[in-house]
Design a protein around this motif. Structure first.
Motif, PDB file in Angstrom:
ATOM      1  N   LEU A  44       0.933  -1.315  -0.029  1.00  0.00           N
ATOM      2  CA  LEU A  44       0.108   0.057  -0.027  1.00  0.00           C
ATOM      3  C   LEU A  44       0.776   1.241   0.018  1.00  0.00           C
ATOM      4  CD1 LEU A  44      -3.044   1.013   0.328  1.00  0.00           C
ATOM      5  CD2 LEU A  44      -2.973   0.657   2.548  1.00  0.00           C
ATOM      6  N   LEU A  67      -7.655  -1.204  -4.118  1.00  0.00           N
ATOM      7  CA  LEU A  67      -7.112  -1.856  -2.879  1.00  0.00           C
ATOM      8  C   LEU A  67      -7.734  -3.035  -2.767  1.00  0.00           C
ATOM      9  CD1 LEU A  67      -7.139   1.137  -0.202  1.00  0.00           C
ATOM     10  CD2 LEU A  67      -5.433   0.732  -1.859  1.00  0.00           C
ATOM     11  N   PHE A  78     -10.758   1.612   4.832  1.00  0.00           N
ATOM     12  CA  PHE A  78      -9.951   2.374   3.934  1.00  0.00           C
ATOM     13  C   PHE A  78     -11.156   3.284   3.156  1.00  0.00           C
ATOM     14  CE2 PHE A  78      -7.074  -0.954   5.044  1.00  0.00           C
ATOM     15  CZ  PHE A  78      -5.862  -0.249   5.218  1.00  0.00           C
ATOM     16  N   ALA A 103     -12.352   7.681  -0.133  1.00  0.00           N
ATOM     17  CA  ALA A 103     -11.506   7.131   0.725  1.00  0.00           C
ATOM     18  C   ALA A 103     -11.408   7.790   2.135  1.00  0.00           C
ATOM     19  CB  ALA A 103      -9.969   7.294   0.008  1.00  0.00           C
ATOM     20  N   VAL A 107      -5.789   5.919   3.741  1.00  0.00           N
ATOM     21  CA  VAL A 107      -5.152   5.796   2.267  1.00  0.00           C
ATOM     22  C   VAL A 107      -4.290   6.762   1.848  1.00  0.00           C
ATOM     23  CG1 VAL A 107      -5.944   5.605  -0.316  1.00  0.00           C
ATOM     24  CG2 VAL A 107      -7.404   4.692   1.720  1.00  0.00           C
ATOM     25  N   VAL A 119     -11.191   6.135  -4.115  1.00  0.00           N
ATOM     26  CA  VAL A 119     -10.009   5.106  -4.460  1.00  0.00           C
ATOM     27  C   VAL A 119     -11.196   3.751  -4.732  1.00  0.00           C
ATOM     28  CG1 VAL A 119      -9.906   4.006  -2.173  1.00  0.00           C
ATOM     29  CG2 VAL A 119      -7.953   3.793  -3.656  1.00  0.00           C
TER      30      VAL A 119
END
Length: 207
Positions: A44, A67, A78, A103, A107, A119
């Motif tokens: 990440l 993700l 997240f 997000a 994140v 995201v």
């Protein structure tokens, strides 16, 4: 040269999974199978890995990265999920869907869409991917392995190893996983918007 791992699609060998995750933790970029097609993945917070994915795929800063999460609880750390969205996402996971959502502060800013602060997130239904995520203990930053000069994602591990040998650190082969990428659904607005129709049935999100 990329390391090549031949992994059983239903019972992934623990030793191989551990070695791959160690590579990811050390800043490596991997090509791995999912329930829709192969993906590129890294840790990440790996800025260099992110840049390498952008370079390989020729992506601009408006591209939504994904993700890849082990389960719904991890996904909820997240992205912000309203009650209505919760029900829709819960009913569709695990599966071949990527959801665009606002997000959380967990994140890294560089992963966000520059204007929307959104995201992509997904929970795959693939034993090898789930084994990787369980060992890693956090989501993996991912993008579909679709090269700029290809009309479809690559599906053969050996072919990926041949083509990306000096661009990735490991290739995991669990057999053919199909050529159709996930269905991408933007749930960040008032109404669901199908960004890309793919392996997941888009009709359940159609207005």
């Amino acid at each position: 040269m990329a390391r090549y791992y031949d992994v059983h699609p239903e019972n992934p060998q623990r030793r191989s999974i551990t070695q791959v995750v160690d590579l990811v933790r050390e800043g490596g970029l991997i090509a791995y199978p999912t329930d829709s097609c192969f993906a590129l993945g890294c840790q990440l917070g790996n800025k260099e890995g992110l840049d390498r994915i952008r370079t390989i795929r020729h992506l601009d800063d408006r591209h939504h990265f994904t993700l890849v999460c082990a389960d719904f609880a991890q996904l909820g750390q997240f992205v912000h999920v309203s009650n209505a969205v919760f029900r829709a996402v819960k009913a569709s996971t695990p599966g071949s869907y990527t959801f665009i959502l606002p997000a959380t502060k967990e994140v890294p800013r560089r992963l966000l869409h520059p204007k929307k602060k959104t995201v992509g997130v997904r929970i795959p239904e693939h034993a090898t991917t789930q084994a990787l995520l369980a060992e890693l203990g956090e989501p993996m930053l991912s993008s579909t392995l679709l090269l700029p000069d290809h009309s479809e994602p690559m599906t053969q591990g050996w072919q990926i190893k041949e083509e990306l040998d000096h661009l990735v650190d490991a290739v995991i082969d669990s057999g053919d996983c199909g050529v159709e990428p996930t269905t991408v659904v933007d749930l960040s607005g008032d109404e669901p918007e199908i960004i890309r129709a793919g392996a997941g049935d888009p009709s359940r999100f159609a207005a």
